[in-house]
Motif scaffolding. Structure first.
Motif, PDB file in Angstrom:
ATOM      1  N   ASN A 138      57.189  -3.318  22.758  1.00  0.00           N
ATOM      2  CA  ASN A 138      57.919  -2.880  23.917  1.00  0.00           C
ATOM      3  C   ASN A 138      59.308  -2.410  23.530  1.00  0.00           C
ATOM      4  OD1 ASN A 138      56.268  -3.728  26.429  1.00  0.00           O
ATOM      5  ND2 ASN A 138      56.115  -5.447  25.038  1.00  0.00           N
ATOM      6  N   CYS A 170      58.338  -9.220  33.415  1.00  0.00           N
ATOM      7  CA  CYS A 170      58.952  -8.542  32.272  1.00  0.00           C
ATOM      8  C   CYS A 170      58.370  -7.148  32.088  1.00  0.00           C
ATOM      9  CB  CYS A 170      58.759  -9.359  30.995  1.00  0.00           C
ATOM     10  SG  CYS A 170      59.692 -10.903  30.943  1.00  0.00           S
ATOM     11  N   ARG A 171      57.076  -7.042  32.189  1.00  0.00           N
ATOM     12  CA  ARG A 171      56.442  -5.726  32.006  1.00  0.00           C
ATOM     13  C   ARG A 171      56.880  -4.758  33.088  1.00  0.00           C
ATOM     14  NH1 ARG A 171      50.291  -7.904  30.787  1.00  0.00           N
ATOM     15  NH2 ARG A 171      50.591  -8.427  28.563  1.00  0.00           N
ATOM     16  N   TYR A 178      54.363 -10.120  25.975  1.00  0.00           N
ATOM     17  CA  TYR A 178      55.326  -9.050  26.205  1.00  0.00           C
ATOM     18  C   TYR A 178      55.901  -8.490  24.913  1.00  0.00           C
ATOM     19  CZ  TYR A 178      59.402  -6.443  27.613  1.00  0.00           C
ATOM     20  OH  TYR A 178      60.331  -5.446  27.752  1.00  0.00           O
ATOM     21  N   LEU A 208      55.728 -15.328  26.284  1.00  0.00           N
ATOM     22  CA  LEU A 208      56.501 -14.090  26.253  1.00  0.00           C
ATOM     23  C   LEU A 208      56.273 -13.329  24.950  1.00  0.00           C
ATOM     24  CD1 LEU A 208      59.852 -15.354  27.827  1.00  0.00           C
ATOM     25  CD2 LEU A 208      58.253 -13.725  28.846  1.00  0.00           C
ATOM     26  N   VAL A 239      55.474 -13.071  32.593  1.00  0.00           N
ATOM     27  CA  VAL A 239      55.146 -11.935  31.718  1.00  0.00           C
ATOM     28  C   VAL A 239      54.989 -10.663  32.538  1.00  0.00           C
ATOM     29  CG1 VAL A 239      53.421 -10.992  30.146  1.00  0.00           C
ATOM     30  CG2 VAL A 239      54.114 -13.390  29.936  1.00  0.00           C
TER      31      VAL A 239
END
Length: 343
Positions: free
Chosen positions: A2, A110-111, A28, A24, A107
């Protein structure tokens, strides 16, 4: 990997901290654990596009004060607070989760946050950088082109100069687009009606691309409004043009506007958007991305359109809708109370 890492500020040790960090990392991407204010701020400054998670489970009043300090220092970051049920007075983060807190939910946040639009402060930096690094050389380039065109001995290269000028103006359009996105457009609100706003938006679209209006289906449940009609009509025209360009020539754009039970005005757009990638909803209002995705003609700016609604206290949001795209423009029940007037 990411594009954005995570700074996990967890000042108090508790049983859920290790599983959270592992989730995480696995779900992520890179996650930097910080237990002090200094560690958190240093980690964020080393990667300014980081997300910040404030895990205050098991924390005392001192840890809460530290979390406030981290939030203030990293105010440009998108942030999430994980709080115990009894804690009050939490930092003003973008989102808050209280027990039961599921790891997959953290998660997912976060995405989604990583795909969100750039903050206004980052836009300002981006605009200033583009103006300096691209805008200034372009001004010199245009001057040189005009001098060459005026030279009678260079008639044979005039068509090449036209191509150079076209490319230069395309770059100039990108700079202007980002500058408009970062700008704070003045709002001059007057009494109008919802159907009148949509009519003006349709007329603005017809002036630019008459053929696009034939693929536009607009329905409206009329309502009184107090808004800057010209500003919002231009914003809707940009949005409609983009969504119509994003589909095939036979695709139609369905627009429905009405006042919701809470008094807010909502304008929903359903588009096929078959030319856009699957993650378009999360990136639609990011400067340069939307233009790059379609190779748009000059004058269309989705970031400017979103700013027009934000100046009224409203918003533009997009999400996937089956195989298509749903974009909702919203205005609060009393938008005039949150206007930012300018001259």
């Amino acid at each position: 990997m990411n594009a954005m890492s995570v700074v996990l500020f967890a000042p108090a040790s508790h049983p859920e901290r290790t599983p959270l960090r592992a989730a995480l990392e696995a779900g992520y991407g890179p996650t930097l654990l910080a237990t002090t204010v200094e560690e958190a701020v240093t980690a964020w400054r080393s990667a300014r596009r980081s997300l910040v998670i404030l895990d205050l489970r098991g924390a005392d009043d001192g840890a809460l004060a530290a979390a406030h300090e981290v939030h203030r220092a990293c105010r440009r970051a998108r942030s999430l607070s994980l709080l115990p049920r009894e804690l009050r007075g939490a930092p003003g983060t973008d989102a808050v989760l209280r027990p039961p807190i599921y790891l997959d939910e953290v998660v997912r946040w976060c995405r989604a946050a990583a795909l969100g639009p750039l903050a206004e402060e980052i836009l300002e930096d981006l605009s200033a950088g583009l103006s300096h690094e691209i805008g200034n050389p372009l001004t010199s380039l245009f001057l040189q082109i005009e001098l060459l065109k005026a030279d009678p001995g260079l008639d044979t290269v005039s068509e090449h100069l036209d191509l150079i000028e076209e490319s230069a103006r395309r770059i100039q359009t990108v700079v202007q687009d980002v500058a408009r996105a970062a700008g704070r457009q003045p709002v001059r609100a007057d009494a109008t009606r919802l159907d009148d706003l949509l009519r003006h938006a349709t007329e603005a679209l017809a002036e630019r691309s008459p053929e696009l209006t034939e693929r536009l289906d607009v329905t409206c449940e009329d309502a009184d409004m107090r808004v800057d009609r010209g500003l919002l009509a231009g914003a809707l025209s940009d949005l409609w043009a983009y969504l119509l360009h994003a589909g095939d020539a036979s695709d139609r754009l369905m627009v429905h506007a009405a006042r919701s039970p809470d008094g807010a005005v909502r304008i929903r757009h359903r588009a096929a958007a078959s030319r856009l990638p699957p993650d378009a909803a999360g990136r639609l209002f990011t400067p340069l991305w939307a233009r790059q995705a379609l190779g748009l003609p000059e004058g269309i700016s989705l970031t400017s359109a979103r700013n027009a609604f934000r100046r009224h206290g409203g918003e533009l949001r997009a999400r996937t809708d089956g195989d298509g795209l749903l974009v909702e423009a919203s205005l609060p029940a009393a938008s005039q109370s949150s206007l930012e007037f300018g001259t």
